[in-house]
Scaffold this motif. Structure first.
Motif, mmCIF file in Angstrom:
data_model
loop_
_atom_site.group_PDB
_atom_site.id
_atom_site.type_symbol
_atom_site.label_atom_id
_atom_site.label_comp_id
_atom_site.label_asym_id
_atom_site.label_seq_id
_atom_site.Cartn_x
_atom_site.Cartn_y
_atom_site.Cartn_z
ATOM 1 N N VAL A 5 0.832 -1.204 0.000
ATOM 2 C CA VAL A 5 0.000 0.000 0.000
ATOM 3 C C VAL A 5 0.868 1.255 0.000
ATOM 4 C CG1 VAL A 5 -1.637 1.349 1.363
ATOM 5 C CG2 VAL A 5 -1.985 -1.104 1.079
ATOM 6 N N ILE A 6 1.944 1.242 0.791
ATOM 7 C CA ILE A 6 2.803 2.421 0.897
ATOM 8 C C ILE A 6 3.579 2.667 -0.393
ATOM 9 C CG2 ILE A 6 4.795 3.400 2.095
ATOM 10 C CD1 ILE A 6 3.851 2.003 4.623
ATOM 11 N N PHE A 7 4.125 1.595 -0.971
ATOM 12 C CA PHE A 7 5.027 1.752 -2.110
ATOM 13 C C PHE A 7 4.369 1.392 -3.439
ATOM 14 C CE2 PHE A 7 7.981 1.125 1.452
ATOM 15 C CZ PHE A 7 8.808 2.230 1.270
ATOM 16 N N GLN A 8 3.045 1.277 -3.471
ATOM 17 C CA GLN A 8 2.386 0.859 -4.703
ATOM 18 C C GLN A 8 2.648 1.832 -5.854
ATOM 19 O OE1 GLN A 8 -1.873 0.749 -4.479
ATOM 20 N NE2 GLN A 8 -2.129 -0.301 -6.412
ATOM 21 N N ARG A 9 2.536 3.127 -5.584
ATOM 22 C CA ARG A 9 2.731 4.099 -6.657
ATOM 23 C C ARG A 9 4.165 4.109 -7.151
ATOM 24 N NH1 ARG A 9 2.716 10.084 -3.785
ATOM 25 N NH2 ARG A 9 4.061 9.569 -2.014
ATOM 26 N N TYR A 10 5.130 3.899 -6.225
ATOM 27 C CA TYR A 10 6.525 3.835 -6.651
ATOM 28 C C TYR A 10 6.782 2.572 -7.458
ATOM 29 C CZ TYR A 10 7.097 7.449 -3.087
ATOM 30 O OH TYR A 10 6.977 8.599 -2.341
ATOM 31 N N PHE A 11 6.119 1.483 -7.070
ATOM 32 C CA PHE A 11 6.280 0.220 -7.785
ATOM 33 C C PHE A 11 5.768 0.352 -9.221
ATOM 34 C CE2 PHE A 11 4.956 -4.072 -8.990
ATOM 35 C CZ PHE A 11 6.074 -4.800 -8.647
ATOM 36 N N VAL A 12 4.583 0.941 -9.387
ATOM 37 C CA VAL A 12 4.014 1.129 -10.723
ATOM 38 C C VAL A 12 4.838 2.118 -11.524
ATOM 39 C CG1 VAL A 12 1.982 1.918 -11.986
ATOM 40 C CG2 VAL A 12 1.705 0.550 -9.916
ATOM 41 N N ARG A 13 5.279 3.202 -10.875
ATOM 42 C CA ARG A 13 6.094 4.193 -11.563
ATOM 43 C C ARG A 13 7.415 3.596 -12.007
ATOM 44 N NH1 ARG A 13 7.584 9.158 -7.972
ATOM 45 N NH2 ARG A 13 5.312 9.180 -7.811
ATOM 46 N N GLY A 14 8.004 2.739 -11.165
ATOM 47 C CA GLY A 14 9.260 2.105 -11.546
ATOM 48 C C GLY A 14 9.099 1.202 -12.732
ATOM 49 N N ALA A 15 7.988 0.456 -12.773
ATOM 50 C CA ALA A 15 7.761 -0.413 -13.929
ATOM 51 C C ALA A 15 7.575 0.404 -15.208
ATOM 52 C CB ALA A 15 6.528 -1.277 -13.679
ATOM 53 N N ASN A 16 6.840 1.529 -15.094
ATOM 54 C CA ASN A 16 6.617 2.367 -16.272
ATOM 55 C C ASN A 16 7.900 3.027 -16.753
ATOM 56 O OD1 ASN A 16 3.901 1.770 -16.262
ATOM 57 N ND2 ASN A 16 3.334 3.545 -15.034
ATOM 58 N N GLU A 17 8.722 3.523 -15.807
ATOM 59 C CA GLU A 17 9.964 4.175 -16.195
ATOM 60 C C GLU A 17 10.925 3.179 -16.822
ATOM 61 O OE1 GLU A 17 11.698 6.371 -13.040
ATOM 62 O OE2 GLU A 17 9.967 7.685 -12.769
ATOM 63 N N GLY A 18 10.942 1.961 -16.254
ATOM 64 C CA GLY A 18 11.809 0.944 -16.835
ATOM 65 C C GLY A 18 11.383 0.592 -18.254
ATOM 66 N N ALA A 19 10.061 0.562 -18.500
ATOM 67 C CA ALA A 19 9.573 0.251 -19.850
ATOM 68 C C ALA A 19 9.908 1.383 -20.820
ATOM 69 C CB ALA A 19 8.061 0.029 -19.808
ATOM 70 N N GLU A 20 9.785 2.635 -20.361
ATOM 71 C CA GLU A 20 10.089 3.766 -21.233
ATOM 72 C C GLU A 20 11.573 3.816 -21.582
ATOM 73 O OE1 GLU A 20 8.713 7.143 -19.179
ATOM 74 O OE2 GLU A 20 6.574 6.672 -19.399
ATOM 75 N N LYS A 21 12.432 3.533 -20.580
ATOM 76 C CA LYS A 21 13.870 3.578 -20.842
ATOM 77 C C LYS A 21 14.308 2.427 -21.710
ATOM 78 C CE LYS A 21 15.120 6.099 -16.642
ATOM 79 N NZ LYS A 21 15.897 6.078 -15.392
#
Length: 297
Positions: A280-296
């Motif tokens: 719950v605490i890190f959900q947004r960071y987890f999703v953001r990390g997956a998206n940034e990794g896909a973009e890079k």
């Protein structure tokens, strides 16, 4: 006269759009209804677990599938802390999980950086070995793991619980793939200033890998917190049991006769809370990390 008769009706196009819109709306409603149904099916066991945790023993035995306690009681939780070694298991799990998570984040990122940036003989073969380890079922390694722990003299100790889990192939793979998405030009300035390999990794590249580090932290915490097979072959002393091992001991009937659903399900519910809070605490960071990794990538 011919031109007037060949002209299509004016209302035909709007009617066609209305039918298409109705089909789209019906498809969307059907899709949401399907997702809602499977979501409820997925959540129902957790609702049953929560409801039975607050039931009395006779009520839980008579109505195990009812999510409503009658009457509502916390006697099961009182027994968990007063009649079992749950506090000891919780402390052991916290210690092992924190040490393993810190170790995996450091060693996996270090190995991933070496495989992504350093050029050395056997690099491709080593990475292939990492991929091969990911394909091997963990149960296959249980007996060799026991033999190694016994040979090293760390069987039945905290070291036996922690050391074999300090690095994992999946974490190395995640970090390597992310480091390769970072342009090499980011490190050139540090090398020109005289920074060595480790300094470049620690001061330049690692801060840029925050999304991957957060993802690795969540996965490592969850994996080490729920680790059960490794505890089977690494410890036998009840004082060294972690939560999964202790809960398995409860389920096997160590407390005597009876279903004891409130106690068992209440203990399982308490063991689930730390991982749920972390997500719950890190959900947004987890999703953001997956998206940034896909973009890079």
């Amino acid at each position: 006269m011919t031109a007037l008769t060949d002209r299509p009706p004016v209302a035909a196009a709007p009617a066609h759009r209305d039918r298409r819109g109705a089909r789209t709306l019906a498809t969307r409603i059907l899709g949401y209804a399907t997702l809602l149904f499977f979501g409820l099916v997925f959540l129902y066991p957790f609702v049953i677990q929560l409801g039975n945790s607050f039931k009395t023993e006779p009520d839980a035995a008579a109505n195990p599938l009812s999510p409503i306690p009658d009457p509502l009681t916390v006697a099961g939780f009182e027994r968990i802390f007063a009649g079992t070694n749950f506090p000891l298991w919780l402390g052991n799990s916290l210690l092992v999980t924190v040490l393993v998570t810190l170790g995996r984040v450091f060693f996996d990122s270090l190995a991933g950086y070496a495989l992504a940036r350093l050029r050395f003989r056997g690099r491709s073969g080593l990475f292939a070995a990492v991929i091969a380890v990911m394909a091997v079922p963990g149960v296959v390694l249980l007996i060799p793991k026991f033999l190694v722990l016994n040979q090293l003299g760390i069987y039945n100790s905290y070291a036996g619980l922690v050391v074999p889990l300090l690095a994992d192939a999946a974490g190395v793979f995640i970090m390597k793939q992310f480091f390769e998405s970072i342009p090499v030009s980011m490190e050139e300035a540090a090398r020109i200033d005289g920074a060595g390999v480790f300094r470049t990794y620690w001061s330049v590249v690692l801060p840029m890998a925050r999304p991957a580090l957060i993802t690795l932290t969540i996965l490592s915490f969850q994996g080490s917190w729920n680790e059960f097979p490794h505890s089977l072959v690494s410890v036998q002393d009840p004082d060294l049991f972690t939560l999964p091992r202790g809960l398995a001991d409860l389920v096997s009937g160590s407390l005597g006769k009876g279903t004891q659903y409130p106690l068992k399900l209440g203990a399982a519910l308490l063991a689930t809370i730390p991982v749920a809070v972390l997500f719950v605490i890190f959900q947004r960071y987890f999703v953001r990390g997956a998206n940034e990794g896909a973009e890079k990538g």
